[in-house]
Design a protein around this motif. Structure first.
Motif, mmCIF file in Angstrom:
data_model
loop_
_atom_site.group_PDB
_atom_site.id
_atom_site.type_symbol
_atom_site.label_atom_id
_atom_site.label_comp_id
_atom_site.label_asym_id
_atom_site.label_seq_id
_atom_site.Cartn_x
_atom_site.Cartn_y
_atom_site.Cartn_z
ATOM 1 N N VAL A 182 -48.717 37.995 49.403
ATOM 2 C CA VAL A 182 -49.488 38.652 48.354
ATOM 3 C C VAL A 182 -50.703 39.323 48.981
ATOM 4 N N LEU A 183 -50.826 40.589 48.709
ATOM 5 C CA LEU A 183 -51.974 41.378 49.147
ATOM 6 C C LEU A 183 -52.823 41.661 47.911
ATOM 7 N N MET A 184 -54.104 41.267 47.920
ATOM 8 C CA MET A 184 -54.972 41.495 46.766
ATOM 9 C C MET A 184 -56.216 42.256 47.198
ATOM 10 N N PHE A 185 -56.579 43.285 46.404
ATOM 11 C CA PHE A 185 -57.715 44.131 46.777
ATOM 12 C C PHE A 185 -58.304 44.774 45.527
ATOM 13 N N PRO A 186 -59.606 45.124 45.551
ATOM 14 C CA PRO A 186 -60.229 45.795 44.406
ATOM 15 C C PRO A 186 -59.534 47.118 44.108
ATOM 16 N N GLN A 187 -59.461 47.463 42.854
ATOM 17 C CA GLN A 187 -58.683 48.625 42.443
ATOM 18 C C GLN A 187 -59.200 49.932 43.035
ATOM 19 N N HIS A 188 -60.509 50.007 43.278
ATOM 20 C CA HIS A 188 -61.067 51.269 43.775
ATOM 21 C C HIS A 188 -60.555 51.623 45.165
ATOM 22 N N LEU A 189 -60.078 50.642 45.926
ATOM 23 C CA LEU A 189 -59.612 50.920 47.282
ATOM 24 C C LEU A 189 -58.355 51.776 47.308
ATOM 25 N N SER A 204 -68.463 64.074 39.844
ATOM 26 C CA SER A 204 -68.594 62.626 39.954
ATOM 27 C C SER A 204 -67.394 62.011 40.665
ATOM 28 N N TRP A 205 -66.213 62.557 40.412
ATOM 29 C CA TRP A 205 -65.015 62.047 41.078
ATOM 30 C C TRP A 205 -65.099 62.293 42.584
ATOM 31 N N ILE A 206 -65.548 63.491 42.971
ATOM 32 C CA ILE A 206 -65.715 63.789 44.395
ATOM 33 C C ILE A 206 -66.711 62.820 45.018
ATOM 34 N N ARG A 207 -67.821 62.618 44.348
ATOM 35 C CA ARG A 207 -68.870 61.740 44.869
ATOM 36 C C ARG A 207 -68.348 60.308 45.002
ATOM 37 N N GLU A 208 -67.629 59.850 44.009
ATOM 38 C CA GLU A 208 -67.096 58.484 44.037
ATOM 39 C C GLU A 208 -66.163 58.285 45.227
ATOM 40 N N ARG A 209 -65.258 59.220 45.429
ATOM 41 C CA ARG A 209 -64.305 59.079 46.517
ATOM 42 C C ARG A 209 -64.993 59.198 47.879
ATOM 43 N N ARG A 210 -65.987 60.068 48.001
ATOM 44 C CA ARG A 210 -66.723 60.174 49.265
ATOM 45 C C ARG A 210 -67.486 58.895 49.561
ATOM 46 N N MET A 211 -68.126 58.320 48.557
ATOM 47 C CA MET A 211 -68.872 57.089 48.778
ATOM 48 C C MET A 211 -67.943 55.949 49.198
ATOM 49 N N GLU A 212 -66.766 55.894 48.612
ATOM 50 C CA GLU A 212 -65.835 54.839 48.983
ATOM 51 C C GLU A 212 -65.388 54.999 50.435
ATOM 52 N N LYS A 213 -65.109 56.224 50.870
ATOM 53 C CA LYS A 213 -64.713 56.446 52.262
ATOM 54 C C LYS A 213 -65.853 56.071 53.211
ATOM 55 N N CYS A 214 -67.070 56.448 52.861
ATOM 56 C CA CYS A 214 -68.223 56.108 53.704
ATOM 57 C C CYS A 214 -68.432 54.600 53.755
ATOM 58 N N ARG A 215 -68.314 53.945 52.613
ATOM 59 C CA ARG A 215 -68.506 52.498 52.559
ATOM 60 C C ARG A 215 -67.490 51.782 53.448
ATOM 61 N N ARG A 216 -66.248 52.234 53.404
ATOM 62 C CA ARG A 216 -65.214 51.627 54.230
ATOM 63 C C ARG A 216 -65.524 51.782 55.720
ATOM 64 N N HIS A 255 -58.551 43.796 40.136
ATOM 65 C CA HIS A 255 -57.840 43.883 41.408
ATOM 66 C C HIS A 255 -56.399 44.306 41.169
ATOM 67 N N TYR A 256 -55.819 44.875 42.194
ATOM 68 C CA TYR A 256 -54.378 45.038 42.236
ATOM 69 C C TYR A 256 -53.821 43.994 43.190
ATOM 70 N N LYS A 257 -52.608 43.544 42.892
ATOM 71 C CA LYS A 257 -51.920 42.613 43.776
ATOM 72 C C LYS A 257 -50.559 43.198 44.119
ATOM 73 N N LEU A 258 -50.241 43.178 45.385
ATOM 74 C CA LEU A 258 -48.929 43.582 45.864
ATOM 75 C C LEU A 258 -48.189 42.326 46.276
ATOM 76 N N SER A 259 -46.992 42.137 45.753
ATOM 77 C CA SER A 259 -46.187 40.979 46.113
ATOM 78 C C SER A 259 -44.989 41.452 46.922
ATOM 79 N N SER A 290 -55.471 57.184 40.488
ATOM 80 C CA SER A 290 -56.004 57.005 39.143
ATOM 81 C C SER A 290 -55.323 55.816 38.468
ATOM 82 N N ALA A 291 -56.023 55.232 37.510
ATOM 83 C CA ALA A 291 -55.459 54.098 36.768
ATOM 84 C C ALA A 291 -54.178 54.508 36.052
ATOM 85 N N ASP A 292 -54.111 55.764 35.575
ATOM 86 C CA ASP A 292 -52.908 56.245 34.897
ATOM 87 C C ASP A 292 -51.723 56.274 35.851
ATOM 88 N N ASP A 293 -51.964 56.698 37.091
ATOM 89 C CA ASP A 293 -50.895 56.701 38.081
ATOM 90 C C ASP A 293 -50.335 55.300 38.277
#
Length: 331
Positions: free
Chosen positions: A120-127, A251-263, A72-76, A131-134
């Motif tokens: 504190v805002l906490m959410f899964p990183q994929h949301l 795969s990156w395109i597919r991953e991001r599309r699935m996340e938008k659809c899931r939301r 998760h990421y946490k925003l404080s 990128s993790a590097d960013d």
């Protein structure tokens, strides 16, 4: 459901914050009697909590991280008092109005030397859609006064947190995702406004391509060939750029599309939108294909997920099947 929890001892507080967020170590910084208040709401994948307590240090140790769990990421957001956040060799002194992000998959500590209040805002990183590097460049970085977007985002987060007791669940859920989207934009702006002398050309190009994909997910013609053309390169060059990140462009395109659809499927305010239209709005016009890819990604059909939109962390998904190369090359 909106919850208010009170602790009248430090052991009680430590147990409370570990069960609400992720397992944490903690110690008080004063021998005075301790009290703490935690209130907020879990809005599907996103938790928004307000903490009010006495002086303390909390830390996420390598031993706790090694026990596993979804990242998760946490925003404080500091509301009163001062905090010191340490992660990735950086430290951020947080004053009222400041925000900072940190990663639960890497060690960190937060120290408050006086009574404090924060959100504190906490959410899964994929949301986050970055990128993790960013994000790794921005952990434990103070963003507040002088930051053109943080000065707007921080008051909005504080306002929403204050309204949580009155917000109805569908509206709260949508607002929680809106906050994550605003945070993503704020962090992307921070990345792009930073000097790039410490980032190689390959990483900068990959970042630019990923943001191009994010902005064009609704385009049914978005594919590696089209992306390569838009960036004036050969498709083979595009694939080489992605290969270092451990995932293909498709795969990156597919991953991001699935996340938008899931939301969208989890959003109660989208319940009137047919499942097939959800896929089409994110570039997947073939309803049967959308259903197959969604099931391969999350383990259940889009309709089943809409009926019971449990948090992604609880889905028994075989993500590798969806993200790897398969005989069906459509995205």
């Amino acid at each position: 459901m909106y919850q208010i929890q009170q602790a009248h001892s430090f052991p009680e507080w430590k147990k409370m914050i570990s069960s609400t967020f992720v397992p944490l170590e903690a110690k008080p910084l004063s021998s005075a009697p301790f009290t703490g208040l935690l209130d907020g709401r879990q809005l599907h994948d996103v938790g928004i909590m307000r903490l009010e307590a006495g002086a303390q240090t909390v830390f996420r140790s390598p031993e706790l991280i090694a026990r596993g769990g979804v990242g998760h990421y946490k925003l404080s957001l500091q509301l009163s008092g001062h905090g010191l956040l340490l992660q990735d060799g950086r430290e951020a002194v947080l004053q009222p109005g400041d925000v900072a992000i940190y990663d639960t998959q890497r060690p960190y500590s937060l120290t408050f030397e006086e009574d404090f209040e924060c959100v504190v805002l906490m959410f899964p990183q994929h949301l986050l859609g970055l990128s993790a590097d960013d994000v790794s460049e921005l952990t434990a970085v103070r963003m507040g006064k002088g930051n053109r977007l943080a000065e707007s985002v921080a008051p909005f987060v504080a306002s929403i947190a204050a309204q949580l007791p009155e917000l109805k669940s569908p509206i709260g859920h949508r607002l929680a995702l809106n906050i994550v989207d605003l945070l993503s934009t704020m962090l992307a702006d921070e990345v792009y406004s930073r000097p790039e002398q410490n980032t190689d050309n390959h990483a900068r190009l990959l970042r630019r391509i990923q943001h191009h994909i994010e902005a064009n997910l609704a385009d049914q013609n978005l594919n590696p060939d089209a992306i390569a053309s838009a960036h004036h390169m050969a498709t083979r060059t595009l694939q080489k750029i992605f290969s270092a990140s451990g995932i293909t462009a498709a795969s990156w395109i597919r991953e991001r599309r699935m996340e938008k659809c899931r939301r969208d499927l989890a959003d109660p305010l989208c319940n009137h939108v047919p499942v097939g239209e959800i896929g089409a709005r994110w570039g997947l016009a073939d309803g049967a294909h959308f259903s197959r890819v969604f099931r391969a990604t999350y383990g259940i059909s889009p309709s089943q997920y809409r009926s019971n939109p449990i948090p992604l962390t609880n889905l028994g998904a075989n993500r590798q099947e969806a993200y790897g190369e398969s005989q069906d090359s459509r995205l």
